[in-house]
Design a protein around this motif. Sequence first.
Motif: not given
Length: 185
Positions: A107-124
């Motif tokens: 969620g924090v990565c998403w807020e920072l617009e680091e979309y690929e990292e956010a997707i990775h962490h949600y999938a994990e």
Amino acid sequence: MNELKRQFTSIKVPSDQIIDLEELNELKNNQNLLIDRAYDFIKDSDYEHALELFCIGLQSDNSDPDLLNGLGITLCELNRMEEAKAILKRAVRLNSDDAITIANLAGVCWELEEYEEAIHHYAESLKQDPDLEDVYINLINLYFECDSVFMAFITCTQLLDRFPDHEEAQELLDDIILNLGIMLL
């Protein structure tokens, strides 16, 4: 470790005293009670006092993933995203199978617009606990935001496979199908 200690000891905390000294001493001696009290502050949207308690707890144990997760959530609520990300990354390193902490980092990565990292962490996060409905919803919405409608479709069908009566997922699926149809035109 010293970097983290500098990081949380340099965090500004409120100077007003909402907890009396007797309670503060009790909280310092009982980490679980301190964490519960800090989360009570979060529930009341009193993030400054939650921040203060998490920092106090981390002064005695800077490797407690529950304290780090709470501090990360609090910093996020205070819109201090880079600090939140650093703290949550440490929490994930210390407790790599905690799906909630991983989702918080996403969620924090998403807020920072680091979309690929956010997707990775949600999938994990979903790999660790595939029953977290809110994580599916967040991932679907993130895919939408990234114009990955087909991935949103796949994730939404996975959610509906697990939870067939999930109304929000059904509404999202209808939107996704509409978007896929528009894309084909």
